[in-house]
Motif scaffolding. Structure first.
Motif, PDB file in Angstrom:
ATOM      1  N   GLU A 116       0.815  -1.219   0.000  1.00  0.00           N
ATOM      2  CA  GLU A 116       0.000   0.000   0.000  1.00  0.00           C
ATOM      3  C   GLU A 116       0.847   1.268   0.000  1.00  0.00           C
ATOM      4  O   GLU A 116       0.578   2.206  -0.743  1.00  0.00           O
ATOM      5  CB  GLU A 116      -0.945  -0.009   1.208  1.00  0.00           C
ATOM      6  N   LYS A 117       1.884   1.311   0.799  1.00  0.00           N
ATOM      7  CA  LYS A 117       2.647   2.553   0.942  1.00  0.00           C
ATOM      8  C   LYS A 117       3.383   2.950  -0.339  1.00  0.00           C
ATOM      9  O   LYS A 117       3.722   4.117  -0.510  1.00  0.00           O
ATOM     10  CB  LYS A 117       3.614   2.474   2.112  1.00  0.00           C
ATOM     11  N   TYR A 118       3.614   2.012  -1.258  1.00  0.00           N
ATOM     12  CA  TYR A 118       4.314   2.311  -2.506  1.00  0.00           C
ATOM     13  C   TYR A 118       3.389   2.463  -3.709  1.00  0.00           C
ATOM     14  O   TYR A 118       3.849   2.711  -4.813  1.00  0.00           O
ATOM     15  CB  TYR A 118       5.343   1.225  -2.820  1.00  0.00           C
TER      16      TYR A 118
ATOM     17  N   PRO B  68      -3.258   5.821  -0.656  1.00  0.00           N
ATOM     18  CA  PRO B  68      -3.380   5.060   0.586  1.00  0.00           C
ATOM     19  C   PRO B  68      -3.424   5.982   1.801  1.00  0.00           C
ATOM     20  O   PRO B  68      -3.084   7.165   1.716  1.00  0.00           O
ATOM     21  CB  PRO B  68      -2.100   4.200   0.604  1.00  0.00           C
ATOM     22  N   ARG B  69      -3.813   5.434   2.929  1.00  0.00           N
ATOM     23  CA  ARG B  69      -3.878   6.229   4.160  1.00  0.00           C
ATOM     24  C   ARG B  69      -2.501   6.793   4.534  1.00  0.00           C
ATOM     25  O   ARG B  69      -2.383   7.899   5.031  1.00  0.00           O
ATOM     26  CB  ARG B  69      -4.418   5.385   5.321  1.00  0.00           C
ATOM     27  N   HIS B  70      -1.455   6.005   4.304  1.00  0.00           N
ATOM     28  CA  HIS B  70      -0.105   6.408   4.686  1.00  0.00           C
ATOM     29  C   HIS B  70       0.867   6.147   3.534  1.00  0.00           C
ATOM     30  O   HIS B  70       1.625   5.188   3.569  1.00  0.00           O
ATOM     31  CB  HIS B  70       0.347   5.657   5.948  1.00  0.00           C
ATOM     32  N   PRO B  71       0.847   7.018   2.512  1.00  0.00           N
ATOM     33  CA  PRO B  71       1.778   6.814   1.398  1.00  0.00           C
ATOM     34  C   PRO B  71       3.222   7.078   1.829  1.00  0.00           C
ATOM     35  O   PRO B  71       3.465   7.895   2.720  1.00  0.00           O
ATOM     36  CB  PRO B  71       1.329   7.852   0.369  1.00  0.00           C
ATOM     37  N   GLU B  72       4.137   6.358   1.225  1.00  0.00           N
ATOM     38  CA  GLU B  72       5.558   6.584   1.492  1.00  0.00           C
ATOM     39  C   GLU B  72       5.969   7.873   0.796  1.00  0.00           C
ATOM     40  O   GLU B  72       5.875   7.978  -0.421  1.00  0.00           O
ATOM     41  CB  GLU B  72       6.388   5.406   0.968  1.00  0.00           C
ATOM     42  N   THR B  73       6.383   8.848   1.569  1.00  0.00           N
ATOM     43  CA  THR B  73       6.762  10.145   0.991  1.00  0.00           C
ATOM     44  C   THR B  73       8.256  10.231   0.688  1.00  0.00           C
ATOM     45  O   THR B  73       8.685  11.166   0.012  1.00  0.00           O
ATOM     46  CB  THR B  73       6.365  11.304   1.935  1.00  0.00           C
TER      47      THR B  73
ATOM     48  N   PRO C  12      10.329   7.393  -0.660  1.00  0.00           N
ATOM     49  CA  PRO C  12      10.573   6.011  -1.083  1.00  0.00           C
ATOM     50  C   PRO C  12      12.038   5.760  -1.436  1.00  0.00           C
ATOM     51  O   PRO C  12      12.717   6.623  -1.987  1.00  0.00           O
ATOM     52  CB  PRO C  12       9.684   5.864  -2.313  1.00  0.00           C
TER      53      PRO C  12
END
Length: 183
Positions: A51-53, A144-149, A151
């Protein structure tokens, strides 16, 4: 190039982009708009990638497809509307991870503008009233709720290994609609 994910995005969202193309065509004596059916890519990323990516991978896929279209049209660069820090996917690390998939230069004329400057420019060129219409785009509905900012490229590339890249690219390119604006 517009990435369109019906039925997740409405037909009206596609019409909004065509309307923007009609306005912008005046500045360029016409625009050929490529509307890419991005639904299969979205669905596959949602099903197979962490999800985070997802946003980073989604944007990398957009640049891959855009580069293929550009090369086919003998276009020598890509231009985006990104502005550093406006959204989670527009950090320096995210932009670098996204850029890593293309060979063409990517120009970002708005990169250092803040939101007020972008709105002022949109008002001046006649696109603001269209751009604020409440029709979603494919990036906003899949955040997503918590995207990777921030990466890490190696981690993103590992996550992408789960994708049938060639198949997804071929399908997206084959299902791209071409719309001529302003001629």
């Amino acid at each position: 190039i517009h990435f369109y994910s019906f039925p997740f995005t409405s037909e009206r969202s596609k019409k909004k982009v065509i309307d923007l193309g009609q306005v912008l065509a005046w500045y360029n004596q016409g625009i050929t708009l490529h509307v890419v059916n991005f639904t299969p890519i979205h669905e596959t990323i949602m099903a197979r990638c962490p999800e985070k990516y997802r946003v980073t991978i989604l944007r990398r896929m957009m640049l891959r497809v855009a580069e293929e279209i550009a090369v086919g049209q003998r276009i020598q660069c890509l231009i985006t509307g990104e502005s550093v820090g406006q959204v989670a996917s527009q950090t320096m690390e995210s932009i670098a991870a996204t850029n890593a998939v293309v060979r063409l230069p990517v120009f970002r004329p708005l990169i250092g503008f803040d939101k007020t400057e972008i709105v002022d420019l949109a008002e001046r060129i006649g696109t603001y009233s269209i751009s604020i219409q409440p029709y979603e785009d494919c990036c906003t509905i899949f955040v997503p709720r918590h995207p990777e900012t921030h990466p890490k490229l190696a981690e993103v590339e590992r996550a992408e290994e789960r994708l049938p890249m060639e198949e997804l690219m071929e399908e997206a390119l084959a299902r791209t609609e071409v719309v001529v604006c302003g001629k």
